[in-house]
Design an enzyme around this catalytic site. Structure first.
Site, PDB file in Angstrom:
ATOM      1  N   THR A 121      11.100   1.637   2.508  1.00  0.00           N
ATOM      2  CA  THR A 121      10.898   2.163   1.470  1.00  0.00           C
ATOM      3  C   THR A 121      10.960   3.509   1.453  1.00  0.00           C
ATOM      4  OG1 THR A 121       9.147   0.102   1.086  1.00  0.00           O
ATOM      5  CG2 THR A 121       9.207   1.540  -0.353  1.00  0.00           C
ATOM      6  N   GLY A 171      11.547  -1.211   9.073  1.00  0.00           N
ATOM      7  CA  GLY A 171      10.494  -1.766   8.776  1.00  0.00           C
ATOM      8  C   GLY A 171      10.624  -1.658   7.920  1.00  0.00           C
ATOM      9  N   CYS A 172       9.457  -2.421   7.211  1.00  0.00           N
ATOM     10  CA  CYS A 172       9.097  -2.291   5.320  1.00  0.00           C
ATOM     11  C   CYS A 172       8.256  -1.126   5.408  1.00  0.00           C
ATOM     12  CB  CYS A 172       8.094  -3.252   5.182  1.00  0.00           C
ATOM     13  SG  CYS A 172       6.564  -3.071   6.051  1.00  0.00           S
ATOM     14  N   TYR A 173       7.856  -0.133   5.718  1.00  0.00           N
ATOM     15  CA  TYR A 173       7.240   1.271   4.787  1.00  0.00           C
ATOM     16  C   TYR A 173       7.496   2.052   4.980  1.00  0.00           C
ATOM     17  CZ  TYR A 173       1.873   0.274   4.267  1.00  0.00           C
ATOM     18  OH  TYR A 173       0.826  -0.630   3.837  1.00  0.00           O
ATOM     19  N   THR A 174       8.745   1.857   6.898  1.00  0.00           N
ATOM     20  CA  THR A 174      10.495   3.297   6.785  1.00  0.00           C
ATOM     21  C   THR A 174      10.889   3.079   5.846  1.00  0.00           C
ATOM     22  OG1 THR A 174      10.608   1.711   8.423  1.00  0.00           O
ATOM     23  CG2 THR A 174       9.206   3.692   8.899  1.00  0.00           C
TER      24      THR A 174
END
Length: 340
Positions: free
Chosen positions: A154, A149-152
């Site tokens: 980053t 995912g996006c948070y992960t």
């Protein structure tokens, strides 16, 4: 030309995925599915694609899909993917799953954080975590990719060099992260209704966000030579912008550190990773928006290591990295179709 299916074609990530694949020389979108009863056309779901794709959505049918596609991108809600993955793999369709259903390797941890029993133990065991910068060698032969995912993405990309080299303490790492509203998906919710989130800035799911165990798991694997598990304090925030992720991360060094040496470490660590840009300036979300780049820099402030990283949550945080995985799985250069 590889036949492609988009399972769950109505969301924001699906729109970006279709847009990328329409420009990919080795992919042809042959199937799009939707759970909507009226089987809408793709360009009706996403008017920005008008004139670019002539395809109507259809209900999911594993047999019909397998006749036309060699790979399926799953853009389904969390807990929905596991209901279809086994049927696709039984028909020799390779799967790139954009949900979180196969990212955690422990079924009990999945149940604890997602409140749902995992029903595909075989798939969970065999899935490869689809972050090419760290698992590039494992992705090409995989039949099931757990797209990060996006948070992960980053957070993991920002911390991996420090963890791999054992330069920071593995507990007490603080990840202060912000996301644009599209990260919440396209389905209407009160918290992302315009009058609720515009001109407002707020934290959410403090101490209980589902990406926390995923970040811990992958970074622990990255630093497995050191043995001790990584434990982060992850706090997400909603920012009133359409897209983008920005993370400011604080870690305690295990010994003396010098800023320019850390920048050199990051540049060396990611020298074979075309979509990670280690920059000297302080990055901003507009610089990575609508691209597949993750921009990272590092500072030393009052004895702490501060890492700053940002990416486009819909592309490098979802559909773009999915196409990176597709490229690796089907023998294309990793950058194919991603010069956005």
């Amino acid at each position: 030309m590889t036949g492609v299916a988009i399972v769950g074609a109505s969301g924001y990530a699906s729109r970006e995925l279709i847009r990328i694949l329409l420009n990919h020389p080795g992919a042809e979108i042959r199937v799009a599915t939707s759970r909507q009863d009226d089987s809408p056309r793709v360009d009706a779901l996403h008017p920005s694609l008008a004139g670019r794709i002539d395809l109507a959505c259809e209900p999911f049918d594993a047999d019909r899909l397998a006749e036309r596609a060699r790979v399926a991108f799953l853009a389904l809600p969390h807990t929905a993917s596991m209901a279809v993955v086994a049927s696709l793999r039984e028909r020799n369709v390779r799967v790139i799953d954009l949900s979180a259903d196969y990212r955690l390797t422990d079924a009990q941890i999945y149940a604890d954080w997602y409140g749902h029993t995992h029903t595909d133990a075989v798939g969970l065991k065999e899935a490869v975590y689809g972050l090419p910068e760290l698992y590039r060698e494992s992705i090409p032969p995989a039949g099931l990719i757990a797209n990060p995912g996006c948070y992960t993405s980053t957070s993991i990309l920002a911390l991996a060099p420090l963890i791999r080299e054992n330069l920071v303490e593995r507990t007490g790492i603080v990840i202060d992260a912000k996301s644009g509203v599209s990260g919440a998906g396209r389905s209407p919710k009160l918290s992302t209704h315009f009058p609720e989130c515009n001109e407002s800035f707020s934290a959410y799911n403090v101490g209980k966000h589902r990406h926390t165990p995923e970040i811990d798991q992958v970074l622990t694997d990255v630093g497995c030579a050191q043995g001790d598990p990584v434990e982060v304090i992850f706090t997400p925030h909603l920012v009133p912008m359409d897209r983008g992720i920005f993370a400011t991360i604080y870690a305690t060094p295990r010994g003396p550190v010098v800023e320019h040496d850390l920048l050199d470490l990051y540049r060396s660590f990611y020298k074979q990773s075309p979509f990670v840009r280690v920059v000297s300036h302080l990055p901003a979300t507009k610089e990575s928006a609508f691209t597949n780049y993750c921009d990272i820099t590092v500072r030393v402030v009052r004895g702490k290591v501060v890492v700053l990283a940002c990416l486009d949550n819909l592309i490098k945080g979802a559909s773009g990295v999915a196409v990176q995985n597709f490229n690796l799985m089907f023998g294309h250069p990793e950058t194919t179709g991603l010069a956005l």
